[in-house]
Motif scaffolding. Structure first.
Motif: not given
Length: 75
Positions: A15-20, A50-54
């Motif tokens: 989750a701490d890796i940004a999506r694009c 995207i598995d997390s709201e963070h």
């Protein structure tokens, strides 16, 4: 991209890796209907769920010299 959706598994990233969202243009001539910019078609930042709201969503680089410096190629 000619993958069979029945055999396709959604890639996962922490989750701490940004999506694009990637950069693409509609092209009805291609399978899937989108012509992706070099590297975007198979980049895990675009494909992973995207598995997390963070989880952060990043903006794709405006200009590429040779390749995207943020690309995470899928295996």
């Amino acid at each position: 991209m000619t993958e069979d959706p029945a055999n396709y598994r959604t890639p996962r990233l922490p989750a701490d890796i940004a999506r694009c969202p990637g950069v693409g243009a509609e092209d009805p001539e291609l399978p899937g209907g989108i012509a992706w910019r070099e590297g975007c078609e198979r980049c895990l930042r675009r494909l992973a769920s995207i598995d997390s709201e963070h989880t952060e969503i990043m903006t794709p680089p405006a200009i590429l010299t040779f390749s995207c410096e943020w690309e995470i190629p899928s295996p």
